[in-house]
Design a protein around this motif. Structure first.
Motif, mmCIF file in Angstrom:
data_model
loop_
_atom_site.group_PDB
_atom_site.id
_atom_site.type_symbol
_atom_site.label_atom_id
_atom_site.label_comp_id
_atom_site.label_asym_id
_atom_site.label_seq_id
_atom_site.Cartn_x
_atom_site.Cartn_y
_atom_site.Cartn_z
ATOM 1 N N PRO A 29 0.831 -1.212 0.000
ATOM 2 C CA PRO A 29 0.000 0.000 0.000
ATOM 3 C C PRO A 29 0.864 1.261 0.000
ATOM 4 O O PRO A 29 1.950 1.281 0.576
ATOM 5 C CB PRO A 29 -0.799 -0.127 1.307
ATOM 6 C CG PRO A 29 -0.833 -1.596 1.588
ATOM 7 C CD PRO A 29 0.480 -2.126 1.107
ATOM 8 N N ALA A 195 -0.703 2.996 10.041
ATOM 9 C CA ALA A 195 -0.638 1.733 9.302
ATOM 10 C C ALA A 195 -1.120 0.568 10.168
ATOM 11 O O ALA A 195 -1.894 -0.289 9.718
ATOM 12 C CB ALA A 195 0.789 1.487 8.822
ATOM 13 N N GLN A 200 -2.702 -2.501 7.964
ATOM 14 C CA GLN A 200 -1.846 -2.678 6.794
ATOM 15 C C GLN A 200 -0.644 -3.560 7.150
ATOM 16 O O GLN A 200 -0.070 -3.430 8.223
ATOM 17 C CB GLN A 200 -1.369 -1.325 6.276
ATOM 18 C CG GLN A 200 -2.507 -0.418 5.825
ATOM 19 C CD GLN A 200 -2.020 0.885 5.237
ATOM 20 O OE1 GLN A 200 -1.237 0.904 4.289
ATOM 21 N NE2 GLN A 200 -2.469 1.985 5.807
#
Length: 299
Positions: A29, A195, A200
């Motif tokens: 990402p 994050a 993530q």
């Protein structure tokens, strides 16, 4: 360092950084890639300053923290969200408003007068970028486009607030490189927290291309680029320094001409010419000011 040289270095480095960003798209990402970039830059800068005996505490932590939020974390999140929703050309046009945003914020936070020259140069530059990207600016009023424009405007405004925080740091006696070192460290922690909070996965791709791009973005675009830019803000003011955002796309398209075969249309050439004209308007002093600045007896 001479302000002209600082401006040229900043424009060249940030104008070529799109290559590194493009090479990082896909494996992880974008938020994680930004985290890796800022974290690596922070480690390199902090260790480098420590090794040279130049690492010191900033004069005021609150403005360093504000700079971290505005230049090394939240601005990236907003701008990358915008990039997902709108074409890069449209994003460049919105981001080029940084010089205008800087002038407005300098008025709000420092009481500086907004000069006609700044507004005129900014208007010429933005018009130039509109023409430069004219063929790709299919602006619609679809929800995704409107959200993208909102993210782009927000990211540019946050970037401008970071410029104001940097000015406060410089005024307090904290050099840009010191503020950047601690600010990038704080920004990396903010990005790491975001994050983890959003679930993530923090995996580092082993591709040599990805790692080379990461190194370029960390060392050149972050450590050197942000330092020269904020030195420029300290020397010539935030509004004039912000005009660098108009020049980034010109460099990017020049590089694309060499490596990707970008073809310049008459409209694009006119746009580039206007962007360069805005540069002249922004940085050319009126004759009366030049005369006043000249030392006695100067020819």
């Amino acid at each position: 360092m001479n302000s002209t040289l600082l401006f040229l270095i900043t424009v060249f480095i940030w104008g070529t950084s799109w290559i590194g960003i493009a090479l990082q798209i896909g494996p992880v990402p974008v938020g994680v890639s930004v985290l890796y970039r800022i974290a690596l830059a922070a480690v390199l800068l902090l260790l480098g300053l420590a090794a040279m005996g130049r690492l010191k505490r900033p004069a005021q932590w609150r403005f360093v923290t504000l700079q971290a939020l505005c230049l090394f974390s939240l601005n990236f999140i907003a701008l990358y969200n915008a990039a997902v929703l709108i074409p890069s050309g449209l994003l460049s046009v919105v981001f080029s408003l940084a010089s205008i945003f800087n002038a407005l914020n300098a008025r709000l936070f420092f009481g500086e007068r907004i000069t006609t020259r700044v507004l005129l140069a900014g208007g010429i530059g933005v018009t130039g970028l509109v023409l430069l990207f004219w063929e790709g600016l299919a602006i619609s009023f679809e929800p995704d486009t409107l959200r993208g424009l909102g993210w782009a405007a927000l990211g540019t405004m946050i970037f401008s607030w970071g410029n104001m925080a940097s000015r406060r740091n410089s005024a307090a006696g904290t050099p840009p490189i010191i503020a950047n070192a601690w600010g990038m460290g704080i920004g990396a922690l903010v990005l790491l927290g975001l994050a983890l909070a959003t679930g993530q996965t923090l995996t580092l791709p082993q591709s040599p291309v990805y790692l080379a791009a990461l190194l370029y973005l960390a060392v050149f675009a972050s450590v050197i680029g942000f330092t020269t830019y904020l030195m420029l803000v300290s020397q010539i003011g935030s509004a004039q320094a912000g005009y660098a955002t108009v020049m980034f796309p010109i460099v990017a398209l020049a590089v694309s001409t060499v490596f990707e075969g970008y073809v310049w249309t008459p409209t694009a050439m006119l746009g580039a010419g206007l962007a360069l004209l805005g540069n002249v308007v922004m940085f050319t002093q009126p004759r009366r000011k030049r005369a006043a600045a000249a030392p006695p007896g100067a020819a």
